[in-house]
Write an enzyme that holds these catalytic residues in place. Structure first.
Site, PDB file in Angstrom:
ATOM      1  N   GLY A  96      -5.450 -12.736  26.781  1.00 11.24           N
ATOM      2  CA  GLY A  96      -6.011 -11.731  25.876  1.00 11.24           C
ATOM      3  C   GLY A  96      -6.070 -10.330  26.459  1.00 11.24           C
ATOM      4  O   GLY A  96      -6.945  -9.545  26.090  1.00 11.24           O
ATOM      5  N   ASN A  98      -4.017  -7.869  25.830  1.00 11.70           N
ATOM      6  CA  ASN A  98      -3.791  -6.938  24.717  1.00 11.70           C
ATOM      7  C   ASN A  98      -5.038  -6.818  23.839  1.00 11.70           C
ATOM      8  O   ASN A  98      -5.391  -5.735  23.374  1.00 11.70           O
ATOM      9  CB  ASN A  98      -2.601  -7.392  23.869  1.00 11.70           C
ATOM     10  N   LEU A 174       0.198 -18.277  19.687  1.00 13.43           N
ATOM     11  CA  LEU A 174       1.449 -19.042  19.747  1.00 13.43           C
ATOM     12  C   LEU A 174       1.758 -19.866  18.504  1.00 13.43           C
ATOM     13  O   LEU A 174       2.845 -20.418  18.381  1.00 13.43           O
ATOM     14  CB  LEU A 174       1.424 -19.959  20.980  1.00 13.43           C
ATOM     15  N   HIS A 193       5.502  -8.404  20.697  1.00 12.62           N
ATOM     16  CA  HIS A 193       6.439  -9.303  21.372  1.00 12.62           C
ATOM     17  C   HIS A 193       6.976  -8.568  22.598  1.00 12.62           C
ATOM     18  O   HIS A 193       7.259  -7.375  22.542  1.00 12.62           O
ATOM     19  CB  HIS A 193       7.579  -9.669  20.411  1.00 12.62           C
ATOM     20  N   ASP A 234       8.901 -13.721  14.827  1.00 15.11           N
ATOM     21  CA  ASP A 234       9.490 -12.475  15.358  1.00 15.11           C
ATOM     22  C   ASP A 234      10.549 -11.825  14.468  1.00 15.11           C
ATOM     23  O   ASP A 234      11.417 -11.101  14.976  1.00 15.11           O
ATOM     24  CB  ASP A 234      10.112 -12.731  16.758  1.00 15.11           C
ATOM     25  N   GLU A 263       2.850  -2.645  26.777  1.00 17.49           N
ATOM     26  CA  GLU A 263       2.291  -3.325  25.603  1.00 17.49           C
ATOM     27  C   GLU A 263       0.891  -2.795  25.301  1.00 17.49           C
ATOM     28  O   GLU A 263       0.557  -2.498  24.156  1.00 17.49           O
ATOM     29  CB  GLU A 263       2.194  -4.831  25.845  1.00 17.49           C
TER      30      GLU A 263
HETATM   31  C1  GRF Z   1       2.181 -10.625  25.595  1.00 23.56           C
HETATM   32  O1  GRF Z   1       3.243 -10.528  26.473  1.00 23.56           O
HETATM   33  C2  GRF Z   1       2.653 -10.434  24.174  1.00 23.56           C
HETATM   34  O2  GRF Z   1       3.763  -9.613  24.072  1.00 23.56           O
HETATM   35  C3  GRF Z   1       3.010 -11.826  23.759  1.00 23.56           C
HETATM   36  O3  GRF Z   1       2.075 -12.660  24.385  1.00 23.56           O
HETATM   37  C4  GRF Z   1       1.584 -12.012  25.558  1.00 23.56           C
HETATM   38  C5  GRF Z   1       0.100 -11.993  25.456  1.00 23.56           C
HETATM   39  O4  GRF Z   1      -0.484 -11.518  26.650  1.00 23.56           O
HETATM   40  N1  GRF Z   1       3.039 -11.979  22.326  1.00 23.56           N
HETATM   41  P1  GRF Z   1      -2.038 -11.248  26.701  1.00 23.56           P
HETATM   42  O5  GRF Z   1      -2.731 -12.556  26.333  1.00 23.56           O
HETATM   43  O6  GRF Z   1      -2.352 -10.164  25.736  1.00 23.56           O
HETATM   44  O7  GRF Z   1      -2.307 -10.856  28.123  1.00 23.56           O
END
Ligand code: GRF
Length: 299
Positions: A96, A98, A174, A193, A234, A263
């Site tokens: 998590g 992001n 996922l 992504h 995607d 990201e």
């Molecule tokens: C990220 O690389 C995002 O692009 C992908 O899953 C990963 C999640 O990472 N969809 P985090 O849990 O936010 O660290």
């Protein structure tokens, strides 16, 4: 005694209090923490789930069929936020990071919106821990087979609507998003992504597998893509991308770390634009982000 009062009186021994969360016997995966936006004594109804702040550090909720519908009552306004800010639901399966960067950007005023719920298929993941630590309600989705754990797609839509969620942000979630949710939230669900889509995307391209495939292909550039979500993995419309060089001796881990830094930045910027209503749709269906400073410029 009112509905919630009687629920308190009738709490079964299987209702367990966990660090200021009360678990509900009917929806054991729904844990509601203290939440500053729900004023003391206010009552809110989420389908057949009722929430009420019962004490300063605890919210109690009841499940049952005879819950009054208070969705239009003034009482529910205790849960609502200012109409100027947007309500965000974030979906995660992993660490998590992001999610955390969006939550921080919201707290720092960069994003004009609030994370009002965290949805996860893994209640023990890092993202869920962070949400609980920050008093953000955690919901399990999808429902596990032959189990009471988790919400069905229909119940999830009801729940998000009752929370007045404007936008759904997938951040390392996922599971495939069900059609019920796509239809309920048109042009309102985003995903990030870690490659430059449409390359290296689709089922099976997640985590380090993406970066390994990028390196093996000999591509010189990679980087994150933020895109709208449709019913496939995607393939939704691309909204933003950042370019990250692939270095000659990169390992998948090194490339992943460099992409992840971008990201965090690009997702927060995009969500900020979304909450400011700066996302516009070109006639051919391509979404664009209008610059904050000049409405004739696009990012
Ligand atoms: C990220 O690389 C995002 O692009 C992908 O899953 C990963 C999640 O990472 N969809 P985090 O849990 O936010 O660290």
């Amino acid at each position: 005694m009112d509905a919630v009062g009687s629920a308190l009186g009738n709490r079964s021994p299987s209702d367990r209090t966990l660090n200021n969360f009360v678990r509900c016997t009917q929806y054991p995966s729904v844990r509601v923490a203290q939440h500053q936006k729900l004023e003391f004594g206010k009552i809110c109804s989420y389908g057949n789930i009722t929430l009420r702040k019962h004490a300063r550090a605890l919210k109690i909720f009841q499940c049952g069929d005879k819950v009054p519908d208070v969705s239009n009552s003034s009482e529910e306004k205790g849960w609502s936020v200012s109409p100027l800010r947007k309500n965000l639901a974030i979906f995660v399966s992993g660490g998590g990071s992001n999610f955390r960067s969006i939550h921080n950007a919201s707290a720092n005023g960069l994003i004009h919106g609030d994370v009002v719920v965290l949805v996860t298929d893994k209640l023990g993941c890092g993202g869920a821990d962070y949400a609980r630590d920050h008093d953000i309600p955690v919901i399990q989705f999808p429902k596990l087979r032959d189990s009471l754990e988790g919400l069905s797609p229909t119940d999830l839509v009801i729940f998000l609507r009752k929370l007045k969620v404007h936008y759904i942000l997938l951040a390392g979630f996922l599971k495939l998003i069900p059609i019920e949710l796509i239809q309920a939230y048109p042009r309102s669900i985003l995903n990030i992504h870690p490659s430059l889509l449409p390359a290296f995307g689709g089922k099976g391209y997640y985590g380090l597998k993406v970066h390994k495939a990028v390196i093996a292909s000999g591509a010189r550039y990679s980087g994150p893509t933020v895109h709208f979500v449709d019913e496939h993995y995607d393939t939704g419309r691309i909204l933003a991308q950042k370019v990250v060089p692939v270095l000659a001796n990169d390992t998948a881990e090194q490339l992943a770390a460099r992409v992840l830094r971008e990201e965090h930045q690009v997702y927060a910027e995009v969500v900020s634009a979304l909450c400011d209503e700066r996302v516009v749709w070109r006639e051919d269906g391509v979404p664009l982000i209008r610059s904050r400073d000049n409405p004739d410029e696009y990012l």
